[in-house]
Design a protein around this motif. Structure first.
Motif, PDB file in Angstrom:
ATOM      1  N   UNK A 204     -57.977 -48.617  14.571  1.00 45.90           N
ATOM      2  CA  UNK A 204     -58.425 -47.812  15.729  1.00 45.90           C
ATOM      3  C   UNK A 204     -59.561 -46.884  15.333  1.00 45.90           C
ATOM      4  N   UNK A 205     -59.452 -46.315  14.139  1.00 48.93           N
ATOM      5  CA  UNK A 205     -60.498 -45.405  13.660  1.00 48.93           C
ATOM      6  C   UNK A 205     -61.818 -46.160  13.426  1.00 48.93           C
ATOM      7  N   UNK A 206     -61.708 -47.352  12.813  1.00 52.37           N
ATOM      8  CA  UNK A 206     -62.924 -48.116  12.519  1.00 52.37           C
ATOM      9  C   UNK A 206     -63.647 -48.534  13.795  1.00 52.37           C
ATOM     10  N   UNK A 207     -62.905 -48.724  14.879  1.00 49.26           N
ATOM     11  CA  UNK A 207     -63.548 -49.084  16.142  1.00 49.26           C
ATOM     12  C   UNK A 207     -64.456 -47.967  16.643  1.00 49.26           C
TER      13      UNK A 207
ATOM     14  N   UNK B  79     -60.968 -51.497  22.750  1.00 44.34           N
ATOM     15  CA  UNK B  79     -60.765 -50.438  21.745  1.00 44.34           C
ATOM     16  C   UNK B  79     -61.759 -49.302  21.930  1.00 44.34           C
ATOM     17  N   UNK B  80     -61.293 -48.095  21.702  1.00 42.79           N
ATOM     18  CA  UNK B  80     -62.185 -46.946  21.851  1.00 42.79           C
ATOM     19  C   UNK B  80     -61.435 -45.661  21.574  1.00 42.79           C
ATOM     20  N   UNK B  81     -61.949 -44.576  22.145  1.00 40.55           N
ATOM     21  CA  UNK B  81     -61.354 -43.264  21.895  1.00 40.55           C
ATOM     22  C   UNK B  81     -59.911 -43.188  22.384  1.00 40.55           C
ATOM     23  N   UNK B  82     -59.660 -43.787  23.557  1.00 47.91           N
ATOM     24  CA  UNK B  82     -58.315 -43.661  24.132  1.00 47.91           C
ATOM     25  C   UNK B  82     -57.258 -44.299  23.235  1.00 47.91           C
ATOM     26  N   UNK B  83     -57.549 -45.469  22.673  1.00 48.66           N
ATOM     27  CA  UNK B  83     -56.556 -46.122  21.805  1.00 48.66           C
ATOM     28  C   UNK B  83     -56.333 -45.319  20.536  1.00 48.66           C
ATOM     29  N   UNK B  84     -57.400 -44.711  20.005  1.00 51.08           N
ATOM     30  CA  UNK B  84     -57.249 -43.895  18.791  1.00 51.08           C
ATOM     31  C   UNK B  84     -56.463 -42.620  19.093  1.00 51.08           C
TER      32      UNK B  84
END
Length: 336
Positions: free
Chosen positions: A178-181, A249-254
């Protein structure tokens, strides 16, 4: 509020910050060898945590220091109980730190692959051992009336504790994906990371369900409504994160992944309160915030210092992440 309670909360905050920050840190280290065979790609991936990984580990050191100062009996019993496990963790972390410094010193592929393997080992071993340790603390350990551990290293290993280690590894691997995305731009790498993240996240969900069932059987954590609610909230946050990650994937998933880690950590401490180490021999021999704490005078001085210094550390770390917030790409001059 008693000083003991204040320090129990502060230690909860420190470990929550540690698992949130070091979680994606470990995850990136675990995923890097599987994302690409090209040295340039692995270097790009590791650069995402290059400026912050050592700062993230400071949370662990601070939490350990706070535990030593506020609850010295817990510190002494815990470190003697997990002596060999902590030694292995320390070796893995040293290996990891050395690998970050040395892997780019030579262009030889064999040299770089060796240090990449060291980063992988230095990431997965601490993640697994943390899961084992946290699970053992929840399940209880053979601690005598003299606050001394009565078992050996192999008493720390059980089906439940090993599953706990596996859950930590899978959750951190997903958190790292998630962070790498958020930090990379290369579509090919992002596609591979998304596939690995979905695999780790899906496996983590199944492992977590089994872990909850064993937690219900082996501990009394879920008997407390607050802890039960937080453990269930963890499942909701993680599933929502995984759904967002699979779709876009983006901020919300992280952020949802971070909330899952925070809620399960707080849930663990809420279920343990006021205990810090549970004795499986006799509940009355458990180490609590009352029988294992420093004196009131010591805690009062430490409280003043903590309320002055902790905000400074937080501001500094937030500033660091702000400075290194931009996405990384292969065309970045700093990459060459």
């Amino acid at each position: 509020m008693d000083y003991q309670v204040i320090w129990f909360i502060l230690i909860t905050v420190l470990f929550t910050g540690f698992f949130f920050l070091e979680g994606f840190d470990y995850g990136v280290g675990m995923l890097a060898p599987f994302v690409s065979k090209r040295e340039e790609d692995r270097t790009l991936i590791l650069r995402t945590i290059g400026p912050v990984w050592d700062g993230n580990e400071v949370w662990m050191i601070t939490a350990g220091g706070a535990l030593f100062a506020a609850f010295p009996h817990v510190y002494a019993t815990m470190f003697s109980t997990f002596y060999l496990a902590l030694f292995l963790m320390l070796v893995a972390l040293i290996l990891r730190g050395v690998a970050f410094e040395l892997r780019t010193k030579e262009k030889c592929p064999c040299w770089q692959k060796t240090w990449d393997a060291a980063i992988f080992i230095g990431s997965i071993v601490p993640a697994f051992l943390w899961g084992v340790a946290v699970t053992d603390l929840a399940a209880g350990l053979p601690i005598g009336s003299n606050m001394i551990y009565q078992g050996n290293f192999f008493d720390l290993l059980s089906l439940y504790s090993i599953l706990g280690g596996l859950v930590f590894v899978l959750v951190f691997a997903y958190h790292g994906a998630s962070f790498l995305q958020l930090r990379l731009t290369d579509k090919g790498l992002l596609y591979k990371i998304q596939g690995l993240g979905k695999c780790a996240g899906g496996s983590a969900v199944m492992a977590y369900v089994l872990y909850l069932l064993l937690t219900m059987e082996n501990t009394d954590l879920l008997a407390r409504p607050c802890a039960l609610g937080l453990f269930l909230a963890t499942a909701v946050f993680f599933l929502a994160s995984l759904c967002r990650f699979a779709k876009k994937p983006g901020k919300s998933s992280f952020i949802l992944s971070a909330l899952a880690i925070a809620s399960v950590t707080v849930g663990f401490f809420a279920g343990m309160f006021p205990r810090l180490m549970v004795s499986s021999l006799n509940p009355d021999w458990s180490l609590t915030i009352t029988n294992a704490s420093s004196t009131e005078y010591t805690l009062s001085i430490m409280t003043v210092a903590a309320f002055v210094l902790v905000p400074i550390v937080l501001v500094y770390q937030i500033w660091t992440y702000y400075i290194f917030r931009k996405r990384l790409c292969a065309d970045d001059p700093a990459h060459h």
